[in-house]
Design a protein around this motif. Structure first.
Motif, short mmCIF file in Angstrom:
data_model
loop_
_atom_site.label_atom_id
_atom_site.label_comp_id
_atom_site.label_asym_id
_atom_site.label_seq_id
_atom_site.Cartn_x
_atom_site.Cartn_y
_atom_site.Cartn_z
N LYS A 17 -62.79 -70.95 7.34
CA LYS A 17 -64.03 -70.35 7.82
C LYS A 17 -63.75 -69.62 9.12
O LYS A 17 -62.92 -70.06 9.93
N LEU A 18 -64.47 -68.52 9.34
CA LEU A 18 -64.38 -67.80 10.61
C LEU A 18 -65.53 -68.27 11.48
O LEU A 18 -66.70 -68.04 11.18
N ILE A 19 -65.17 -68.95 12.55
CA ILE A 19 -66.17 -69.47 13.49
C ILE A 19 -65.86 -68.91 14.86
O ILE A 19 -64.75 -69.07 15.38
N LEU A 20 -66.85 -68.23 15.43
CA LEU A 20 -66.72 -67.66 16.78
C LEU A 20 -67.99 -67.97 17.56
O LEU A 20 -69.10 -67.72 17.06
N GLY A 21 -67.83 -68.52 18.74
CA GLY A 21 -68.99 -68.86 19.55
C GLY A 21 -69.88 -69.89 18.89
O GLY A 21 -71.08 -69.94 19.14
N GLY A 22 -69.29 -70.71 18.01
CA GLY A 22 -70.06 -71.72 17.30
C GLY A 22 -70.87 -71.18 16.14
O GLY A 22 -71.69 -71.89 15.58
N ALA A 37 -60.67 -73.67 15.38
CA ALA A 37 -59.94 -72.49 15.87
C ALA A 37 -60.85 -71.41 16.45
O ALA A 37 -60.54 -70.22 16.39
N ASP A 38 -61.94 -71.83 17.06
CA ASP A 38 -62.89 -70.89 17.67
C ASP A 38 -62.28 -70.34 18.96
O ASP A 38 -62.39 -70.95 20.03
N LEU A 60 -56.54 -81.76 27.26
CA LEU A 60 -57.71 -82.61 27.02
C LEU A 60 -57.85 -83.02 25.55
O LEU A 60 -58.22 -84.15 25.24
N PHE A 61 -57.57 -82.05 24.66
CA PHE A 61 -57.75 -82.26 23.22
C PHE A 61 -56.48 -81.84 22.48
O PHE A 61 -56.45 -80.81 21.80
N PRO A 66 -54.89 -86.59 15.75
CA PRO A 66 -55.65 -86.37 14.52
C PRO A 66 -57.17 -86.41 14.73
O PRO A 66 -57.93 -85.89 13.92
N ALA A 67 -57.63 -86.99 15.81
CA ALA A 67 -59.07 -87.06 16.09
C ALA A 67 -59.67 -85.67 16.26
O ALA A 67 -60.87 -85.48 16.06
N PHE A 68 -58.85 -84.68 16.63
CA PHE A 68 -59.37 -83.34 16.87
C PHE A 68 -59.10 -82.38 15.70
O PHE A 68 -59.43 -81.20 15.79
N GLU A 69 -58.57 -82.90 14.60
CA GLU A 69 -58.33 -82.05 13.43
C GLU A 69 -59.67 -81.59 12.87
O GLU A 69 -60.56 -82.39 12.58
N GLY A 70 -59.85 -80.28 12.78
CA GLY A 70 -61.09 -79.71 12.28
C GLY A 70 -62.26 -79.83 13.24
O GLY A 70 -63.40 -79.58 12.85
N ALA A 71 -61.98 -80.19 14.49
CA ALA A 71 -63.04 -80.44 15.47
C ALA A 71 -63.93 -79.22 15.68
O ALA A 71 -63.46 -78.08 15.65
N ASP A 72 -65.20 -79.47 15.92
CA ASP A 72 -66.18 -78.45 16.25
C ASP A 72 -65.97 -78.07 17.72
O ASP A 72 -66.18 -78.89 18.62
#
Length: 157
Positions: A17-22, A37-38, A60-61, A66-72
């Motif tokens: 997915k393309l996510i920019l600025g949330g 990857a925003d 920080l992240f 693995p806790a940050f895999e796919g993180a928002d």
């Protein structure tokens, strides 16, 4: 008052997915990364952390966690903003630029600004998001990736 600068870049790839600025933006490719990857929110996070001399989002992240895999990345930016508040800083303003040949982002910018302002606990008028192409030049111009720059001003309260 302290000034911070942030920069991020990610490669465009299939099946993401393309996510920019949330904001999820309809496009045939998305950005490759450990989190969502925003690049815009990553650049803003780095500018805020840099202004407060608190490192960067990789510290920080870490992408090894693995806790940050796919993180928002909106949630990550919110954690950065809360950390600054905890350290006694107030975000004064954020100015950012997305370097992207395609897709066109104009119709998404107001929502991006709103998202950023909300999680940073500042007014929308204190958040600027701009987008530019690179006239077909470089990796962003050829459609290989998307980059973002951000600068911010914070102050000790």
């Amino acid at each position: 008052m302290r000034i911070g600068h942030g920069y991020d870049v990610h490669r465009l790839t299939e099946n993401r997915k393309l996510i920019l600025g949330g904001v999820e933006i309809p496009f045939e490719k998305g950005l490759l990364g450990h989190s969502d990857a925003d690049v815009l929110l990553h650049a803003i996070s780095d500018s805020l952390l840099g202004a407060a001399a608190l490192g960067d989002i990789g510290k920080l992240f870490p992408d090894s966690d693995p806790a940050f895999e796919g993180a928002d990345s909106l949630l990550l930016l919110e954690k950065v903003a809360l950390l600054l508040i905890e350290k006694g800083y107030r975000i004064v303003n954020i100015d950012s630029t997305v370097l992207c040949q395609a897709p066109k982002l104009r119709s998404y910018i107001d929502t991006m600004r709103s998202n950023i302002a909300r999680v940073c606990r500042i007014g929308e008028n204190d958040v600027s998001v701009k987008a530019t192409t690179e006239e077909g030049l470089g990796f962003t111009g050829s459609g290989e990736g998307i980059a973002a720059h951000a600068v911010c001003l914070i102050e000790k309260v």
